[in-house]
Design a protein around this motif. Sequence first.
Motif, PDB file in Angstrom:
ATOM      1  N   THR A  48      -0.776   8.441  -5.435  1.00 49.99           N
ATOM      2  CA  THR A  48      -0.690   7.001  -5.143  1.00 49.99           C
ATOM      3  C   THR A  48      -1.408   6.166  -6.200  1.00 49.99           C
ATOM      4  OG1 THR A  48      -2.646   7.198  -3.712  1.00 49.99           O
ATOM      5  CG2 THR A  48      -0.478   7.332  -2.643  1.00 49.99           C
ATOM      6  N   GLU A  49      -1.869   6.816  -7.281  1.00 50.93           N
ATOM      7  CA  GLU A  49      -2.579   6.131  -8.362  1.00 50.93           C
ATOM      8  C   GLU A  49      -3.779   5.347  -7.828  1.00 50.93           C
ATOM      9  OE1 GLU A  49      -1.935   6.622 -11.422  1.00 50.93           O
ATOM     10  OE2 GLU A  49       0.068   7.485 -11.426  1.00 50.93           O
ATOM     11  N   SER A  50      -4.522   5.996  -6.925  1.00 42.98           N
ATOM     12  CA  SER A  50      -5.660   5.326  -6.278  1.00 42.98           C
ATOM     13  C   SER A  50      -7.002   5.652  -6.918  1.00 42.98           C
ATOM     14  CB  SER A  50      -5.709   5.723  -4.792  1.00 42.98           C
ATOM     15  OG  SER A  50      -4.507   5.411  -4.132  1.00 42.98           O
ATOM     16  N   GLY A  51      -7.017   6.599  -7.854  1.00 48.87           N
ATOM     17  CA  GLY A  51      -8.285   7.137  -8.333  1.00 48.87           C
ATOM     18  C   GLY A  51      -9.199   6.160  -9.030  1.00 48.87           C
ATOM     19  N   LEU A  52      -8.657   5.068  -9.583  1.00 48.78           N
ATOM     20  CA  LEU A  52      -9.491   4.106 -10.310  1.00 48.78           C
ATOM     21  C   LEU A  52      -9.803   2.863  -9.491  1.00 48.78           C
ATOM     22  CD1 LEU A  52      -7.846   4.306 -13.858  1.00 48.78           C
ATOM     23  CD2 LEU A  52      -9.926   5.438 -13.045  1.00 48.78           C
ATOM     24  N   SER A  53      -9.471   2.895  -8.204  1.00 42.14           N
ATOM     25  CA  SER A  53      -9.645   1.695  -7.376  1.00 42.14           C
ATOM     26  C   SER A  53     -11.105   1.357  -7.121  1.00 42.14           C
ATOM     27  CB  SER A  53      -8.911   1.867  -6.043  1.00 42.14           C
ATOM     28  OG  SER A  53      -9.403   2.993  -5.348  1.00 42.14           O
ATOM     29  N   ILE A  54     -11.988   2.355  -7.150  1.00 43.47           N
ATOM     30  CA  ILE A  54     -13.426   2.125  -6.967  1.00 43.47           C
ATOM     31  C   ILE A  54     -14.091   2.373  -8.303  1.00 43.47           C
ATOM     32  CG2 ILE A  54     -15.495   2.748  -5.671  1.00 43.47           C
ATOM     33  CD1 ILE A  54     -13.719   3.765  -3.445  1.00 43.47           C
ATOM     34  N   THR A  55     -14.630   1.349  -8.881  1.00 44.99           N
ATOM     35  CA  THR A  55     -15.097   1.419 -10.269  1.00 44.99           C
ATOM     36  C   THR A  55     -16.563   1.785 -10.412  1.00 44.99           C
ATOM     37  OG1 THR A  55     -15.546  -0.963 -10.257  1.00 44.99           O
ATOM     38  CG2 THR A  55     -13.364  -0.258 -10.999  1.00 44.99           C
ATOM     39  N   GLU A  56     -17.252   2.034  -9.309  1.00 40.91           N
ATOM     40  CA  GLU A  56     -18.656   2.422  -9.371  1.00 40.91           C
ATOM     41  C   GLU A  56     -18.873   3.679  -8.542  1.00 40.91           C
ATOM     42  OE1 GLU A  56     -21.523  -1.313  -9.786  1.00 40.91           O
ATOM     43  OE2 GLU A  56     -20.249  -1.485  -8.006  1.00 40.91           O
ATOM     44  N   TRP A  57     -19.932   4.410  -8.904  1.00 39.23           N
ATOM     45  CA  TRP A  57     -20.291   5.587  -8.136  1.00 39.23           C
ATOM     46  C   TRP A  57     -21.623   5.323  -7.448  1.00 39.23           C
ATOM     47  CZ3 TRP A  57     -18.926   9.356  -5.390  1.00 39.23           C
ATOM     48  CH2 TRP A  57     -19.773  10.425  -5.088  1.00 39.23           C
ATOM     49  N   LYS A  58     -21.562   5.159  -6.119  1.00 37.84           N
ATOM     50  CA  LYS A  58     -22.762   4.926  -5.316  1.00 37.84           C
ATOM     51  C   LYS A  58     -22.832   6.039  -4.277  1.00 37.84           C
ATOM     52  CE  LYS A  58     -22.273  -0.093  -5.823  1.00 37.84           C
ATOM     53  NZ  LYS A  58     -22.055  -1.376  -5.097  1.00 37.84           N
ATOM     54  N   PRO A  59     -23.586   7.101  -4.560  1.00 39.37           N
ATOM     55  CA  PRO A  59     -23.589   8.277  -3.698  1.00 39.37           C
ATOM     56  C   PRO A  59     -23.924   8.006  -2.232  1.00 39.37           C
ATOM     57  CG  PRO A  59     -24.673   8.756  -5.770  1.00 39.37           C
ATOM     58  CD  PRO A  59     -24.421   7.280  -5.745  1.00 39.37           C
ATOM     59  N   VAL A  60     -24.810   7.039  -1.978  1.00 37.79           N
ATOM     60  CA  VAL A  60     -25.224   6.780  -0.586  1.00 37.79           C
ATOM     61  C   VAL A  60     -24.527   5.539  -0.033  1.00 37.79           C
ATOM     62  CG1 VAL A  60     -27.166   6.311   0.948  1.00 37.79           C
ATOM     63  CG2 VAL A  60     -27.456   7.885  -0.988  1.00 37.79           C
ATOM     64  N   THR A  61     -24.765   4.398  -0.641  1.00 40.11           N
ATOM     65  CA  THR A  61     -24.208   3.150  -0.109  1.00 40.11           C
ATOM     66  C   THR A  61     -22.692   3.090  -0.242  1.00 40.11           C
ATOM     67  OG1 THR A  61     -24.563   2.047  -2.242  1.00 40.11           O
ATOM     68  CG2 THR A  61     -26.330   1.885  -0.606  1.00 40.11           C
ATOM     69  N   GLY A  62     -22.131   3.888  -1.165  1.00 44.00           N
ATOM     70  CA  GLY A  62     -20.687   3.890  -1.340  1.00 44.00           C
ATOM     71  C   GLY A  62     -19.935   4.482  -0.171  1.00 44.00           C
ATOM     72  N   ALA A  63     -20.648   5.129   0.754  1.00 43.15           N
ATOM     73  CA  ALA A  63     -19.983   5.687   1.934  1.00 43.15           C
ATOM     74  C   ALA A  63     -19.496   4.602   2.874  1.00 43.15           C
ATOM     75  CB  ALA A  63     -20.947   6.626   2.665  1.00 43.15           C
ATOM     76  N   ILE A  64     -20.034   3.393   2.733  1.00 44.15           N
ATOM     77  CA  ILE A  64     -19.632   2.271   3.592  1.00 44.15           C
ATOM     78  C   ILE A  64     -18.633   1.407   2.825  1.00 44.15           C
ATOM     79  CG2 ILE A  64     -20.417   0.259   4.887  1.00 44.15           C
ATOM     80  CD1 ILE A  64     -23.181   1.585   5.026  1.00 44.15           C
ATOM     81  N   PRO A  65     -17.417   1.242   3.329  1.00 47.48           N
ATOM     82  CA  PRO A  65     -16.426   0.430   2.630  1.00 47.48           C
ATOM     83  C   PRO A  65     -16.755  -1.052   2.765  1.00 47.48           C
ATOM     84  CG  PRO A  65     -15.576   1.091   4.755  1.00 47.48           C
ATOM     85  CD  PRO A  65     -16.899   1.788   4.605  1.00 47.48           C
ATOM     86  N   PRO A  66     -16.084  -1.922   2.031  1.00 44.35           N
ATOM     87  CA  PRO A  66     -16.295  -3.365   2.194  1.00 44.35           C
ATOM     88  C   PRO A  66     -16.054  -3.781   3.645  1.00 44.35           C
ATOM     89  CG  PRO A  66     -14.998  -2.925   0.231  1.00 44.35           C
ATOM     90  CD  PRO A  66     -15.111  -1.628   0.959  1.00 44.35           C
ATOM     91  N   LEU A  67     -16.934  -4.635   4.164  1.00 45.71           N
ATOM     92  CA  LEU A  67     -16.838  -5.043   5.570  1.00 45.71           C
ATOM     93  C   LEU A  67     -16.471  -6.517   5.732  1.00 45.71           C
ATOM     94  CD1 LEU A  67     -19.992  -3.162   6.936  1.00 45.71           C
ATOM     95  CD2 LEU A  67     -17.598  -2.426   7.003  1.00 45.71           C
ATOM     96  N   SER A  68     -16.503  -7.253   4.653  1.00 45.23           N
ATOM     97  CA  SER A  68     -16.172  -8.684   4.738  1.00 45.23           C
ATOM     98  C   SER A  68     -15.134  -9.030   3.678  1.00 45.23           C
ATOM     99  CB  SER A  68     -17.427  -9.537   4.531  1.00 45.23           C
ATOM    100  OG  SER A  68     -17.892  -9.419   3.191  1.00 45.23           O
ATOM    101  N   GLU A  69     -14.513 -10.176   3.858  1.00 48.69           N
ATOM    102  CA  GLU A  69     -13.507 -10.610   2.885  1.00 48.69           C
ATOM    103  C   GLU A  69     -14.139 -10.824   1.513  1.00 48.69           C
ATOM    104  OE1 GLU A  69      -9.457 -11.454   2.072  1.00 48.69           O
ATOM    105  OE2 GLU A  69     -10.500 -10.535   3.768  1.00 48.69           O
ATOM    106  N   ALA A  70     -15.374 -11.324   1.492  1.00 50.24           N
ATOM    107  CA  ALA A  70     -16.066 -11.547   0.215  1.00 50.24           C
ATOM    108  C   ALA A  70     -16.311 -10.221  -0.505  1.00 50.24           C
ATOM    109  CB  ALA A  70     -17.382 -12.277   0.462  1.00 50.24           C
ATOM    110  N   GLN A  71     -16.709  -9.186   0.249  1.00 55.48           N
ATOM    111  CA  GLN A  71     -16.935  -7.870  -0.352  1.00 55.48           C
ATOM    112  C   GLN A  71     -15.632  -7.285  -0.898  1.00 55.48           C
ATOM    113  OE1 GLN A  71     -18.832  -5.849   2.963  1.00 55.48           O
ATOM    114  NE2 GLN A  71     -20.875  -6.190   2.100  1.00 55.48           N
ATOM    115  N   TRP A  72     -14.544  -7.469  -0.142  1.00 49.97           N
ATOM    116  CA  TRP A  72     -13.254  -6.972  -0.615  1.00 49.97           C
ATOM    117  C   TRP A  72     -12.859  -7.661  -1.917  1.00 49.97           C
ATOM    118  CZ3 TRP A  72     -10.971  -2.690   0.151  1.00 49.97           C
ATOM    119  CH2 TRP A  72     -11.025  -2.047   1.386  1.00 49.97           C
TER     120      TRP A  72
END
Length: 353
Positions: A48-72
């Motif tokens: 699905t060509e999804s591999g570059l959709s997240i441009t940072e590596w956050k081992p801990v906090t990255g487990a939580i996806p964006p929760l607000s429209e501003a974060q998205w």
Amino acid sequence: MVFTTHFGGSTAVLTPATARPAALARWLWIVAWLVVAMVVVGGITRLTESGLSITEWKPVTGAIPPLSEAQWRAEFEAYQQIGEYRQITGPAGMTLADYKFIYFWEWAHRLLGRLIGLAFALPLAWYWVRGAIPKGYKPRLLALLALGGLQGAFGWFMVRSGLSGEVTDVSHFWLSIHLLTALFTLGGLVWTALDLDRLAKIPGARPARLGGFALVAALVLFVQLLLGAWVAGLNAGLASDTWPLMQGRFVPEFDASRGLFWAVTHDPFLIHFLHRWWAWAAVAALIVLARRVRPLERRASIAIHAAFGTQIILGIATVWTGVSLWVATAHQFVGALLVMATAWGAHILGRRP
């Protein structure tokens, strides 16, 4: 307290009285199936060509996806800075909703990796403290843990290779390292689980050895898996939607202007060709492996035959359907099953009295 036995006048320490090889084997089988799920989700992420959709590596906090429209929107804006968006998905009219779809698969892939890490590390610590690990198995379990950590690191190196400059995709070399490390880890989990299963049934059973023809079959399969990873990384599955011919001919036209080695490692048409025909070398090796295993364990022989037969059919179907998402995903899933079946057969041949 330890159990001991005597072989030829010498005393060999077998296992602590607190050891629980059967429980460890069950745990490793669970982790192995989680790795299979990881391979499948990774395949969907790639397709699905999804591999570059997240441009940072956050081992801990990255487990939580964006929760607000501003974060998205912040995540989407970061994605809009890379070459893939500027040259491919942006001109195609990607919306925030489209971005959320590809973000989900990459997030799910990374989250599953974190869960596998916990599913391995926490029970390992528990069994270690309880003295439940048989003698000689601690280094191997630590090696499997280290492989899991490397898998995460290789995954990030792969993603990072597609984020710089005007690059529009990840390096197919890093993708192959990422995938093959996962499959090697899967084979190690299966092999260790089988050793522990046998130890639970036969106190004092020694670990199996990989050698002889089983090693040859494993190496032939490794080449096929490597070629398959390059096909995925270069989108070479789209080089032809016909089988057995490509471009109406057996050997397709390919770019050899920079030498044959470059073509073998970079040209999508040649790599697709090699992957579809080296498969038959793998089939031949696996047939011989299965025939040697059959007198010792008929179920393992059947598993090997079923896995490579299904894999061949799915490979051809993937070509004919123009790399249909779910057909190609099934192809990668059965590839993981084939690794497990091959490890099972090789383990049977490597068992020692």
